[in-house]
Design a protein around this motif. Sequence first.
Motif, mmCIF file in Angstrom:
data_model
loop_
_atom_site.group_PDB
_atom_site.id
_atom_site.type_symbol
_atom_site.label_atom_id
_atom_site.label_comp_id
_atom_site.label_asym_id
_atom_site.label_seq_id
_atom_site.Cartn_x
_atom_site.Cartn_y
_atom_site.Cartn_z
ATOM 1 N N LEU A 48 0.825 -1.205 0.000
ATOM 2 C CA LEU A 48 0.000 0.000 0.000
ATOM 3 C C LEU A 48 0.861 1.257 0.000
ATOM 4 N N ILE A 49 1.917 1.260 0.803
ATOM 5 C CA ILE A 49 2.788 2.432 0.871
ATOM 6 C C ILE A 49 3.545 2.613 -0.443
ATOM 7 N N LYS A 50 3.995 1.532 -1.045
ATOM 8 C CA LYS A 50 4.699 1.621 -2.335
ATOM 9 C C LYS A 50 3.756 2.160 -3.410
ATOM 10 N N ASP A 51 2.514 1.661 -3.440
ATOM 11 C CA ASP A 51 1.535 2.161 -4.415
ATOM 12 C C ASP A 51 1.279 3.652 -4.207
ATOM 13 N N ALA A 52 1.176 4.056 -2.940
ATOM 14 C CA ALA A 52 0.919 5.465 -2.630
ATOM 15 C C ALA A 52 2.076 6.343 -3.104
ATOM 16 N N LEU A 53 3.299 5.921 -2.823
ATOM 17 C CA LEU A 53 4.467 6.706 -3.222
ATOM 18 C C LEU A 53 4.568 6.812 -4.739
ATOM 19 N N GLU A 54 4.334 5.709 -5.434
ATOM 20 C CA GLU A 54 4.440 5.722 -6.894
ATOM 21 C C GLU A 54 3.342 6.560 -7.541
ATOM 22 N N ALA A 55 2.220 6.717 -6.830
ATOM 23 C CA ALA A 55 1.124 7.535 -7.357
ATOM 24 C C ALA A 55 1.306 9.015 -7.041
ATOM 25 N N GLY A 56 2.311 9.333 -6.238
ATOM 26 C CA GLY A 56 2.587 10.733 -5.934
ATOM 27 C C GLY A 56 2.099 11.206 -4.583
ATOM 28 N N ALA A 57 1.621 10.286 -3.729
ATOM 29 C CA ALA A 57 1.214 10.681 -2.378
ATOM 30 C C ALA A 57 2.447 11.155 -1.605
ATOM 31 N N VAL A 58 2.252 12.156 -0.757
ATOM 32 C CA VAL A 58 3.375 12.793 -0.055
ATOM 33 C C VAL A 58 3.521 12.200 1.347
ATOM 34 N N PRO A 59 4.657 11.526 1.625
ATOM 35 C CA PRO A 59 4.858 10.939 2.950
ATOM 36 C C PRO A 59 5.322 11.996 3.949
ATOM 37 N N GLN A 60 4.813 11.891 5.175
ATOM 38 C CA GLN A 60 5.259 12.779 6.248
ATOM 39 C C GLN A 60 6.235 12.044 7.179
ATOM 40 N N THR A 61 5.797 10.883 7.654
ATOM 41 C CA THR A 61 6.632 10.082 8.556
ATOM 42 C C THR A 61 6.481 8.608 8.220
ATOM 43 N N LEU A 62 7.587 7.892 8.164
ATOM 44 C CA LEU A 62 7.562 6.451 7.952
ATOM 45 C C LEU A 62 8.163 5.763 9.166
ATOM 46 N N PHE A 63 7.422 4.805 9.731
ATOM 47 C CA PHE A 63 7.910 3.980 10.831
ATOM 48 C C PHE A 63 8.243 2.605 10.264
ATOM 49 N N PHE A 64 9.456 2.117 10.527
ATOM 50 C CA PHE A 64 9.865 0.829 9.966
ATOM 51 C C PHE A 64 10.650 0.051 11.003
ATOM 52 N N SER A 65 10.634 -1.260 10.872
ATOM 53 C CA SER A 65 11.327 -2.102 11.848
ATOM 54 C C SER A 65 12.693 -2.567 11.364
ATOM 55 N N THR A 66 12.901 -2.638 10.049
ATOM 56 C CA THR A 66 14.217 -2.993 9.504
ATOM 57 C C THR A 66 14.526 -2.098 8.311
ATOM 58 N N VAL A 67 15.802 -1.833 8.104
ATOM 59 C CA VAL A 67 16.226 -0.979 6.997
ATOM 60 C C VAL A 67 15.815 -1.580 5.656
ATOM 61 N N GLY A 68 15.698 -2.903 5.606
ATOM 62 C CA GLY A 68 15.298 -3.560 4.361
ATOM 63 C C GLY A 68 13.968 -3.071 3.829
ATOM 64 N N HIS A 69 13.060 -2.661 4.730
ATOM 65 C CA HIS A 69 11.773 -2.140 4.276
ATOM 66 C C HIS A 69 11.951 -0.881 3.426
ATOM 67 N N LEU A 70 12.906 -0.042 3.797
ATOM 68 C CA LEU A 70 13.121 1.205 3.059
ATOM 69 C C LEU A 70 13.729 0.943 1.686
ATOM 70 N N LYS A 71 14.580 -0.068 1.615
ATOM 71 C CA LYS A 71 15.270 -0.346 0.353
ATOM 72 C C LYS A 71 14.312 -0.834 -0.732
ATOM 73 N N GLU A 72 13.120 -1.265 -0.334
ATOM 74 C CA GLU A 72 12.134 -1.727 -1.309
ATOM 75 C C GLU A 72 11.202 -0.610 -1.766
ATOM 76 N N LEU A 73 11.417 0.614 -1.246
ATOM 77 C CA LEU A 73 10.569 1.754 -1.592
ATOM 78 C C LEU A 73 11.343 2.736 -2.470
ATOM 79 N N PRO A 74 10.643 3.568 -3.262
ATOM 80 C CA PRO A 74 11.330 4.557 -4.116
ATOM 81 C C PRO A 74 12.128 5.542 -3.251
ATOM 82 N N GLU A 75 13.444 5.530 -3.407
ATOM 83 C CA GLU A 75 14.306 6.316 -2.530
ATOM 84 C C GLU A 75 14.047 7.813 -2.647
ATOM 85 N N ALA A 76 13.840 8.296 -3.863
ATOM 86 C CA ALA A 76 13.624 9.730 -4.050
ATOM 87 C C ALA A 76 12.383 10.215 -3.311
#
Length: 344
Positions: A48-76
Motif C-alpha cells: 500500500l505504501i509503495k503504491d501510494a508513493l508511486e502515485a505521488g502521495a506525499v509521505p510525512q513520517t515512515l515507521f519501519f522495523s528494519t532498513v530492508g523495508h526502506l530499500k524496497e521503496l522509491p528512494e527519491a
Amino acid sequence: VQRGAAGPGLWYEKAAPGDRRLGKVVTIAKSKKFRDNHGKVLLEGHRLIKDALEAGAVPQTLFFSTVGHLKELPEAEIKRASLVKVKFEDIKIWSDLVTPQGLLGIFSKPNHAKMSYPAAQLTSSLPLLLICDNIRDPGNLGTILRSAAGAGCEKVLITKGCVDLWEPKVLRAGMGAHFRLPIIANLDWESVPSNLPAGIQVCVADNKDPGARADTTSVPGEAGGAGSAPGSPTAPVNSRAKAAPEHEDEEGAAGIPELATQRYYEDWARTPVAVVIGGETHGLSADALHLAASTGGKRLVIPVVPGVDSLNAAIAAGIVLFEGKRQLLRRHKREDDRQKFPAV
C-alpha cells in the motif's frame, strides 16, 4: 534518539523501545478526526505504501522495523519523509493487521487531481463510472473500490453518508485501489452531476423484481444491486430514503421516480455510463433515483434463487461492473468491425 544511515543521503532516527509518544501518534492517526482536522492519513504495509508513493502521495513520517523495508521503496520519494526506526514489537502493538509487515506511514491526504495513476490502469480505463450511495460497511466499500479498479472504471464518486474513504479497514479491503483510479469522496448529491461527463446515463443496481407489477408507491430497494428472485414480490425496505422532509410520511407518493427495470445481463451499457451501488442497510437514496431518472437510466437487477435474500453490496457491484465492462468492450468491437468492413 540515535541516528542511522539507510543509504547515501538517507538518514533515519532510531526510537527508544516502547516509546509511548509514538504509539499515541499512531493511535491518533487512525482516527477520522485526525484525518479531517490535519489532512493526513495512516497507511500500513509495504504494498500500500509503495503504491501510494508511486502515485505521488506525499509521505510525512515512515515507521519501519528494519532498513530492508526502506530499500524496497522509491528512494527519491521517502527522502522527503521523516524516517523513524522502531522495534517490530512496537509495530505489532500499533498495527491493525493480523500479521504486521513492520512498515507504517503517515501521509498527507492524497488529492485525486494530483495523483499519477498507473499507465496500465489508464490504458485499460473504460467510460464506466461508479457512484457509491449509503455504503456504510468499510469492508464492503474497500472491496467495491477494488472491483472498480479491476473492471477499469474511469472514476468513482462517493457521496456523503458513505463510510470514510481513508478508514483503515477500507484501505485494507481496497488493496491499493485508492491509488489506481480517481476517487472523489464526500460529495453532496447536488455536486455529483458536475463530476460526471456530459451525456452520461446513470443506472441503479436495485433489488426490484423486473417480473413484478410496477408499483408507484414503492421505495428504493436495498442491498445495492442484489436482485429479488424472479416471480417473487419485491422485498419491502427501510423507507428512510432521502426524500423532502415535508413528505417523509408518504415517500412513495412524494415523487420517487419509477425507472425501467431489467436484468443486469441485458443491454444497458451505453457510452458513457455510471452505476449507482447502494448500501445493504439504508439502500438507494431518492437522490440516486432522481439522478438516474433525469438521465434516462434503468434499474439493474441480479436474479437470485427464490427465498434467498438480496446479495452483498460488494458482490453485486462486482457482478454489475464487470458485466458493464463486457458490454462496453463488445460495443466497441462492433464499432471497430463496422469501420473495417463498412456495409455495402
